[in-house]
Structure formats: C-alpha cells, structure tokens
Design a protein around this motif. Structure first.
Motif, PDB file in Angstrom:
ATOM      1  N   ILE A   1      83.670  29.935 -16.078  1.00 24.15           N
ATOM      2  CA  ILE A   1      82.707  29.850 -17.172  1.00 24.15           C
ATOM      3  C   ILE A   1      82.356  31.264 -17.612  1.00 24.15           C
ATOM      4  CG2 ILE A   1      80.444  29.041 -17.898  1.00 24.15           C
ATOM      5  CD1 ILE A   1      80.691  26.904 -15.648  1.00 24.15           C
ATOM      6  N   GLU A   2      82.624  31.565 -18.880  1.00 23.48           N
ATOM      7  CA  GLU A   2      82.362  32.887 -19.444  1.00 23.48           C
ATOM      8  C   GLU A   2      81.434  32.756 -20.640  1.00 23.48           C
ATOM      9  OE1 GLU A   2      83.519  35.686 -18.142  1.00 23.48           O
ATOM     10  OE2 GLU A   2      84.946  34.833 -16.722  1.00 23.48           O
ATOM     11  N   LYS A   3      80.525  33.715 -20.796  1.00 21.72           N
ATOM     12  CA  LYS A   3      79.592  33.724 -21.932  1.00 21.72           C
ATOM     13  C   LYS A   3      79.905  34.905 -22.835  1.00 21.72           C
ATOM     14  CE  LYS A   3      75.965  31.816 -19.058  1.00 21.72           C
ATOM     15  NZ  LYS A   3      74.675  32.095 -18.399  1.00 21.72           N
ATOM     16  N   TYR A   4      79.810  34.658 -24.134  1.00 19.48           N
ATOM     17  CA  TYR A   4      80.122  35.681 -25.136  1.00 19.48           C
ATOM     18  C   TYR A   4      79.016  35.742 -26.183  1.00 19.48           C
ATOM     19  CZ  TYR A   4      84.823  35.353 -23.214  1.00 19.48           C
ATOM     20  OH  TYR A   4      85.907  35.351 -22.367  1.00 19.48           O
ATOM     21  N   GLU A   5      78.717  36.955 -26.626  1.00 15.79           N
ATOM     22  CA  GLU A   5      77.785  37.170 -27.728  1.00 15.79           C
ATOM     23  C   GLU A   5      78.581  37.544 -28.981  1.00 15.79           C
ATOM     24  OE1 GLU A   5      74.948  40.160 -26.743  1.00 15.79           O
ATOM     25  OE2 GLU A   5      74.227  39.080 -24.991  1.00 15.79           O
ATOM     26  N   SER A   6      78.156  37.047 -30.103  1.00 16.66           N
ATOM     27  CA  SER A   6      78.816  37.370 -31.364  1.00 16.66           C
ATOM     28  C   SER A   6      78.511  38.825 -31.743  1.00 16.66           C
ATOM     29  CB  SER A   6      78.312  36.425 -32.454  1.00 16.66           C
ATOM     30  OG  SER A   6      78.893  36.778 -33.675  1.00 16.66           O
ATOM     31  N   LEU A   7      79.531  39.557 -32.152  1.00 16.27           N
ATOM     32  CA  LEU A   7      79.355  40.945 -32.574  1.00 16.27           C
ATOM     33  C   LEU A   7      79.521  41.120 -34.069  1.00 16.27           C
ATOM     34  CD1 LEU A   7      81.304  42.807 -29.747  1.00 16.27           C
ATOM     35  CD2 LEU A   7      78.851  42.380 -29.924  1.00 16.27           C
ATOM     36  N   ALA A   8      80.287  40.269 -34.696  1.00 18.84           N
ATOM     37  CA  ALA A   8      80.525  40.415 -36.131  1.00 18.84           C
ATOM     38  C   ALA A   8      80.823  39.056 -36.746  1.00 18.84           C
ATOM     39  CB  ALA A   8      81.705  41.353 -36.377  1.00 18.84           C
TER      40      ALA A   8
END
Length: 99
Positions: A92-99
């Motif tokens: 399980i990986e979490k990502y934040e939007s950058l663009a």
C-alpha cells in the motif's frame, strides 16, 4: 488552487489457486467503500498478464479519511478473510498530487 488529495495504490496478490476467492472478497468492498465519507474514488483492477495480481487505485480527501476506512467493518472483515489467501502481504503506497 485545488485542495490536495491523497491517492492510494494498493497491490494485492493471491495464491494462484485462490484467485476467484480473492476477487470476490475484493469486489465486495468496492461499493461500501465508495459510500464512505472522504472517498473520492475507489477502483479495482486485475492485471491482465498476471491474473493473481489485483490493484486498487483510490483517492481520498485526507489522511483521516484513509484511517477511518481501515476501521470500517467491511474492511476489517475483508482483511480477515483475504489475508490467508494472499501469496505476499499487500503493498500500500500513498501519493500526493504535485501538478
């Protein structure tokens, strides 16, 4: 500026002889999860080249919504059922939007 959300990518890999069982368990959590407060998107995929591999691609309003997701009865029950059917622990990986 749009509010930052959190994308979650979760990979689940079944034992080869447990694919149908794992798929049924995973499919059963999609509808109730989509109704959870803070869930913006919750999609389940299966790898066409490796049918034992399943992938959730999710979007949540914040970390609190993700944490609440793991306390729901449908997720707790599904984890209890699916864990013995998995070849490896879920990734399980979490990502934040950058663009």
């Amino acid at each position: 500026m749009p509010k930052k959300t959190i994308k979650v990518v979760a990979q689940v890999t079944a034992f080869a002889d447990k694919i149908a069982e794992v798929q049924a368990i995973l499919q059963a959590i999609v509808a109730p999860t989509r109704l959870e407060t803070g869930c913006l998107s919750y999609r389940l995929f299966r790898n066409s080249g490796h049918p034992a591999e399943f992938l959730f691609i999710e979007e949540w309003v914040d970390e609190n919504a993700i944490n609440a997701h793991f306390t729901t009865s449908h997720i707790r029950d599904a984890l209890a059922k699916v864990t013995p059917l998995l070849a490896v622990a879920p990734i399980i990986e979490k990502y934040e939007s950058l663009a």
